[in-house]
Design a protein around this motif. Sequence first.
Motif, short mmCIF file in Angstrom:
data_model
loop_
_atom_site.label_atom_id
_atom_site.label_comp_id
_atom_site.label_asym_id
_atom_site.label_seq_id
_atom_site.Cartn_x
_atom_site.Cartn_y
_atom_site.Cartn_z
N SER A 212 0.73 -0.86 0.02
CA SER A 212 0.16 0.00 -0.32
C SER A 212 0.77 1.27 0.13
O SER A 212 1.97 1.64 0.84
N GLY A 213 0.59 2.15 -0.92
CA GLY A 213 1.40 3.21 -1.22
C GLY A 213 1.87 3.27 -1.40
O GLY A 213 3.34 3.84 -2.12
N ALA A 214 2.64 2.03 -2.32
CA ALA A 214 3.95 2.14 -3.71
C ALA A 214 3.74 3.12 -4.83
O ALA A 214 4.59 3.80 -5.18
N GLY A 215 2.39 4.06 -5.24
CA GLY A 215 1.83 3.93 -6.16
C GLY A 215 1.08 3.41 -7.10
O GLY A 215 1.14 4.31 -9.18
N LYS A 216 0.75 2.79 -7.64
CA LYS A 216 0.07 2.01 -8.54
C LYS A 216 -0.83 2.53 -9.08
O LYS A 216 -0.82 2.80 -10.29
N THR A 217 -1.89 3.40 -7.56
CA THR A 217 -2.95 4.30 -8.40
C THR A 217 -2.30 5.55 -9.00
O THR A 217 -2.61 5.62 -9.58
N THR A 218 -1.56 5.89 -8.43
CA THR A 218 -0.52 6.86 -8.99
C THR A 218 -0.49 6.76 -10.71
O THR A 218 -0.77 7.69 -11.70
N LEU A 219 0.53 5.55 -10.54
CA LEU A 219 0.47 4.97 -12.08
C LEU A 219 -0.34 5.33 -12.94
O LEU A 219 -0.84 5.96 -14.04
N1 ATP Z 1 -3.81 13.48 -4.12
C1 ATP Z 1 -2.83 13.01 -3.29
N2 ATP Z 1 -1.55 14.03 -3.14
C2 ATP Z 1 -0.89 14.35 -2.31
N3 ATP Z 1 -0.35 13.03 -2.27
C3 ATP Z 1 -0.90 11.80 -2.49
C4 ATP Z 1 -2.29 11.98 -3.13
N4 ATP Z 1 -2.90 10.82 -3.44
C5 ATP Z 1 -2.31 9.61 -3.40
N5 ATP Z 1 -0.93 10.35 -2.32
C6 ATP Z 1 0.35 9.63 -1.73
O1 ATP Z 1 0.88 8.95 -2.83
C7 ATP Z 1 1.40 8.09 -2.80
C8 ATP Z 1 1.07 6.79 -3.30
O2 ATP Z 1 0.06 6.68 -3.60
P1 ATP Z 1 -1.47 5.13 -4.27
O3 ATP Z 1 -2.62 5.09 -3.96
O4 ATP Z 1 -0.88 5.47 -5.56
O5 ATP Z 1 -0.98 4.55 -3.75
P2 ATP Z 1 -1.02 2.76 -4.45
O6 ATP Z 1 0.37 1.44 -4.40
O7 ATP Z 1 -2.08 2.57 -5.03
O8 ATP Z 1 -1.42 2.49 -2.32
P3 ATP Z 1 -2.92 1.48 -2.35
O9 ATP Z 1 -2.25 0.06 -2.34
O10 ATP Z 1 -3.18 1.91 -1.31
O11 ATP Z 1 -4.24 1.19 -2.79
C9 ATP Z 1 0.84 7.86 -1.34
O12 ATP Z 1 1.43 7.74 -0.52
C10 ATP Z 1 0.03 8.59 -1.08
O13 ATP Z 1 -0.65 9.38 0.42
#
Ligand code: ATP
Length: 565
Positions: free
Chosen positions: A362-369
């Motif tokens: 969790s928080g690795a950045g998958k959704t951001t990508l």
């Molecule tokens: N709008 C935002 N503004 C600032 N930081 C953000 C924002 N959205 C996400 N983050 C941060 O970016 C990092 C990556 O988040 P992300 O949602 O991409 O992770 P993830 O791998 O998809 O996690 P999960 O498996 O829990 O969904 C996290 O540290 C999160 O706190």
Amino acid sequence: MIKAGKIRLFSLDRRQILAILLSCLATALSLKIPLLLKQVIDHGKMLSRTSSLGQIGFCLLISSLLEAGSQYLLSLAGDERIRDLRLLLQEKLLRLPWNYYKENSRGSLLSHVLNDSSVVKDFTVSVLPSALVSLLTVAASLGILLSLDVKMTLVIVLTFALIASSAFPLGKINEHFAYQNQAKLSRVSADLDENLANIKLIKLTNAQAGVLQKFRGDLQDLFALSRKTDAVFSVTGPLQTVLTLAGFLLILLYGSQRLANGSLSLGMLSSFIMYMFSIISPINNLGNFYMSYAEAQGSLKAISDILAQADEADPGQELPKDASYLKVRALTFAYPGSQDPVLRDLSLDFKKGAKTALVGPSGAGKTTLINLLTRLEAGYQGQILLGDLEAKSCRLPAWRDLFSVVAQDNNIFAGTVADNLLFGLEKSVSRSDMIKALQVANLWPELDLDTRTGEGGWKLSLGQSQRLQLARAYLRDAPCLILDEATANLDPESEAKVSQAVDRIAREKIVIIIAHRLSTIANADKIYFLDQGQVQAAGRHEELLKQLPKYRAYVEDQLRPLESR
Ligand SMILES: Nc1ncnc2c1ncn2[C@@H]1O[C@H](COP(=O)(O)OP(=O)(O)OP(=O)(O)O)[C@@H](O)[C@H]1O
């Protein structure tokens, strides 16, 4: 139709100008009445009396008709103005970048679209025209009065100057309240929206009392402000009445003195009093104008702030026909306002016909990508390429047409299953196509096309909502299918149905899965293991198990029962 950047408080369209002209004509006719009355009173002859009475009746009738026509035209202009303003705002809101919605609450946006547009509309189609007519009425009345008797006119002007000077400070206080009222109303609206959106969480956490207390606090603030406004209003009304009566008495005293010494006729005095009454309401309108103007300016600012926001960048290059290869090169990204990149120097390849899994804690950045790939987020360094074409240089709607996204969060809206299937589709789809989509997604005959889904898909199970999104993806038939697997565990039967549906829909597509389930991970053609915004390793499941202890630990952690984690 209103255009962005062309919303002005002081602008009148042709219809409003016509309405103002009609109202001016009506006023001109009604201003003739006191003069006719003077003739009726001062001339004893029956013939003249009857004809003057007839003229009075005629003036009354025609001026009422003209006034009615003017009001109708203004109401029509108002209806159009508010429709166009709201449409303009909705269009703009649909074009704004996704980030804008993270910074601004939906409730306050709703309030701007519904309330502020209404305030601006009221000013432009009601307050402004009526102020113009009032101004002309007052000027014309004073002109007539001056031509009749200069001294009497001066007494009237003096009286009204007195009334206006008392109204001005109260208007200033009200202006201050109007600003505050708009801000507080927008907060109430934001809270209400949030409470309704989170009703399930509120119920499950028994948070009603806390929520109600916060909402009561907001309402109390609004109430405290309304109380102050009420206090000012309750003083304003009687004060104006007393001052008007005092003015009336002054004029009557002065007039009766002139009547006694024979320098004024009874008819003249009567018409003066009538004129005085006919300008009370226009003068009040003018007195309140500044307050309405200040309020409308506040609302216009809120609307203009939205309209001035930059749209999502949409450079306009068309896409190549061959959409079989999506590449990410040296991608680095930090959220706005943060120095710390959440993705660092990522390079990934997504190919047609292959299932690529993004795996990581969790928080690795998958959704951001994923949000960068679909261009919900912007402002990255590095490249996202379709073939050799950089994402940033492509037309945005065409780029988004590349993707079908099946998300964890609520992508189902209130309506029927059919409404949800057709959402966003421009091509025509027959009923049998829709049934085919439900069959492919393993939803037929479990759900019918007319089954209602409820707000946010609340009437569907998690597995059904995922399969409905898959059916929608099937109809959309985009080259790239993105699946954000639900973290909530589906029962084995639902899971099997969802995976079968994915396999059917994913053929000949680029498939990107944010994978949480071992079965998906093991089934993927390629896995990118992400940690702290970086690709730690890439390969098939068995390879990564051998290569990377961190991956092995992650997978073991995923497999461990929840209670022992
Ligand atoms: N709008 C935002 N503004 C600032 N930081 C953000 C924002 N959205 C996400 N983050 C941060 O970016 C990092 C990556 O988040 P992300 O949602 O991409 O992770 P993830 O791998 O998809 O996690 P999960 O498996 O829990 O969904 C996290 O540290 C999160 O706190």
